[in-house]
Design a protein around this motif. Sequence first.
Motif, short mmCIF file in Angstrom:
data_model
loop_
_atom_site.label_atom_id
_atom_site.label_comp_id
_atom_site.label_asym_id
_atom_site.label_seq_id
_atom_site.Cartn_x
_atom_site.Cartn_y
_atom_site.Cartn_z
N LEU A 1 -2.50 -2.80 6.96
CA LEU A 1 -3.79 -3.05 7.63
C LEU A 1 -3.68 -2.94 9.14
CD1 LEU A 1 -5.30 -5.95 5.50
CD2 LEU A 1 -5.76 -3.50 5.38
N GLU B 1 -6.53 2.05 1.76
CA GLU B 1 -5.33 1.22 1.80
C GLU B 1 -4.15 1.92 1.14
OE1 GLU B 1 -5.86 -2.97 1.74
OE2 GLU B 1 -3.85 -3.24 0.96
N THR C 1 1.41 -3.11 -5.81
CA THR C 1 0.07 -3.66 -5.58
C THR C 1 -0.30 -4.62 -6.69
OG1 THR C 1 -2.23 -3.08 -5.06
CG2 THR C 1 -1.17 -1.75 -6.75
N HIS C 2 -1.12 -5.62 -6.36
CA HIS C 2 -1.59 -6.57 -7.37
C HIS C 2 -2.93 -7.14 -6.95
CE1 HIS C 2 0.38 -9.47 -4.60
NE2 HIS C 2 1.48 -8.75 -4.75
N HIS D 1 6.81 -7.91 -8.57
CA HIS D 1 8.14 -7.73 -7.98
C HIS D 1 9.22 -7.56 -9.04
CE1 HIS D 1 7.06 -8.21 -3.70
NE2 HIS D 1 5.95 -8.66 -4.26
N LYS E 1 -0.70 2.25 3.08
CA LYS E 1 0.53 1.73 2.48
C LYS E 1 1.56 2.85 2.33
CE LYS E 1 0.20 -1.51 -0.73
NZ LYS E 1 -0.31 -2.18 -1.96
C1 LIG Z 1 0.21 -5.93 2.67
C2 LIG Z 1 -0.97 -5.00 2.81
C3 LIG Z 1 -0.48 -3.63 3.23
C4 LIG Z 1 -1.67 -4.81 1.44
O1 LIG Z 1 -2.35 -5.93 1.08
P1 LIG Z 1 -3.22 -6.23 -0.22
O2 LIG Z 1 -4.17 -5.15 -0.61
O3 LIG Z 1 -3.76 -7.57 0.04
O4 LIG Z 1 -2.14 -6.37 -1.34
P2 LIG Z 1 -1.48 -5.36 -2.37
O5 LIG Z 1 -1.21 -6.18 -3.56
O6 LIG Z 1 -2.25 -4.10 -2.58
O7 LIG Z 1 -0.12 -4.93 -1.66
C5 LIG Z 1 0.81 -5.88 -1.34
C6 LIG Z 1 2.19 -5.25 -1.31
O8 LIG Z 1 2.25 -4.20 -0.37
C7 LIG Z 1 3.57 -4.12 0.14
N1 LIG Z 1 3.45 -4.05 1.58
C8 LIG Z 1 3.41 -5.03 2.49
N2 LIG Z 1 3.27 -4.51 3.73
C9 LIG Z 1 3.23 -3.17 3.58
C10 LIG Z 1 3.11 -2.08 4.50
N3 LIG Z 1 3.01 -2.28 5.81
N4 LIG Z 1 3.10 -0.83 3.98
C11 LIG Z 1 3.20 -0.61 2.66
N5 LIG Z 1 3.31 -1.61 1.75
C12 LIG Z 1 3.33 -2.86 2.22
C13 LIG Z 1 4.34 -5.33 -0.36
O9 LIG Z 1 5.14 -4.93 -1.43
C14 LIG Z 1 3.23 -6.22 -0.85
O10 LIG Z 1 3.60 -7.00 -1.93
P3 LIG Z 1 3.65 -8.61 -1.77
O11 LIG Z 1 2.46 -9.03 -0.97
O12 LIG Z 1 3.64 -9.09 -3.18
O13 LIG Z 1 4.94 -8.88 -1.08
C15 LIG Z 1 -1.95 -5.58 3.84
O14 LIG Z 1 -2.45 -6.80 3.43
C16 LIG Z 1 -1.31 -5.78 5.20
O15 LIG Z 1 -1.09 -4.82 5.93
N6 LIG Z 1 -1.04 -7.00 5.55
C17 LIG Z 1 -0.36 -7.27 6.80
C18 LIG Z 1 -1.29 -7.97 7.71
C19 LIG Z 1 -0.45 -8.71 8.69
O16 LIG Z 1 -0.02 -9.80 8.40
N7 LIG Z 1 -0.19 -8.08 9.83
C20 LIG Z 1 0.67 -8.65 10.82
C21 LIG Z 1 2.10 -8.26 10.56
S1 LIG Z 1 2.32 -6.52 10.45
#
Ligand SMILES: CC(C)(COP(=O)(O)OP(=O)(O)OC[C@H]1O[C@@H](n2cnc3c(N)ncnc32)[C@H](O)[C@@H]1OP(=O)(O)O)[C@@H](O)C(=O)NCCC(=O)NCCS
Length: 250
Positions: free
Chosen positions: A178, A168, A103-104, A53, A172
């Motif tokens: 997801l 993903e 992403t991380h 961030h 994103k």
């Molecule tokens: C967040 C997500 C898109 C990616 O997850 P991941 O691979 O575990 O993590 P990554 O590090 O690659 O990406 C995370 C980052 O994506 C971003 N992000 C979050 N939601 C996003 C979306 N809908 N679209 C694009 N980017 C997104 C944020 O910056 C996040 O950073 P943070 O977690 O440090 O705040 C995925 O886990 C997700 O969709 N989670 C939501 C599930 C959920 O809770 N659904 C119910 C509410 S919608």
Amino acid sequence: MIRPANPVTCAVWWADPALAGPAALPALLDERERERHARYRMAADRDRYAAAHALARLVCAREAGCAPQEVAFTLHCGHCDRPEPHGKPRPAGPAQGLELSITHSGARVAVAVARGAAVGVDVEQVREGRDIEGLADYALTGAERTALDAVPAAGRTAGFFTYWSRKEALLKATGEGLSGGLASVAVSGPADDPAVLAWDSPGAPEHVWLGDLDAGPDHRAALAVLTGAPVDVVEHDATELLTTVPGQHV
Ligand SMILES: CC(C)(COP(=O)(O)OP(=O)(O)OC[C@H]1O[C@@H](n2cnc3c(N)ncnc32)[C@H](O)[C@@H]1OP(=O)(O)O)[C@@H](O)C(=O)NCCC(=O)NCCS
Ligand SMILES: [Zn+2]
């Protein structure tokens, strides 16, 4: 004569989350980010979050020509009614108009920025021993599942994470995350160049560019850009950007 469209330039900045430990990076987070940062119990998760961030703010400031403290992010879900802000980050303030993805995972942090086309970046640590069978049932289409089963066992986990990162990155870029369903988009397999084969979702874009990124050993990463134009990917090492930060609060 049909002229080729102007290329979209997408900058991808890579960082090592270990840089977040001793540095002044947590001080670059805004109040909401600091609250979330403080809630992580594992130091490794905390460091990945802070590095990602802070880097997002520094990269947007660099692109916008403003101080990092002036960069704000608004979060956009549009897929559920959870009240607290969450979802795809969008730069605000002087950095408004930039497209951003964060992403991380494992030992890698990445931030992608572009103008004029939405971007999605995803890095995944290749973790042997995870329940790949269960994850594959959740994330892959039937044809992808069959293709993955044909990969020799030694490369199957890495192959799975190639699929996952490509899918993903796409979800994103659209902002669905997801909630869009990883199986709603069919992509080419690990032995083939990255490509979208089918996308069965109301959020599916008309045009998309998909590429793999080299995230180093034991990681897989992909970048999606929602454009029909050619894409120039310019990768940067963020070490200098992250280690010359003045330790100020936002
Ligand atoms: C967040 C997500 C898109 C990616 O997850 P991941 O691979 O575990 O993590 P990554 O590090 O690659 O990406 C995370 C980052 O994506 C971003 N992000 C979050 N939601 C996003 C979306 N809908 N679209 C694009 N980017 C997104 C944020 O910056 C996040 O950073 P943070 O977690 O440090 O705040 C995925 O886990 C997700 O969709 N989670 C939501 C599930 C959920 O809770 N659904 C119910 C509410 S919608
Ligand atoms: Zn939501």
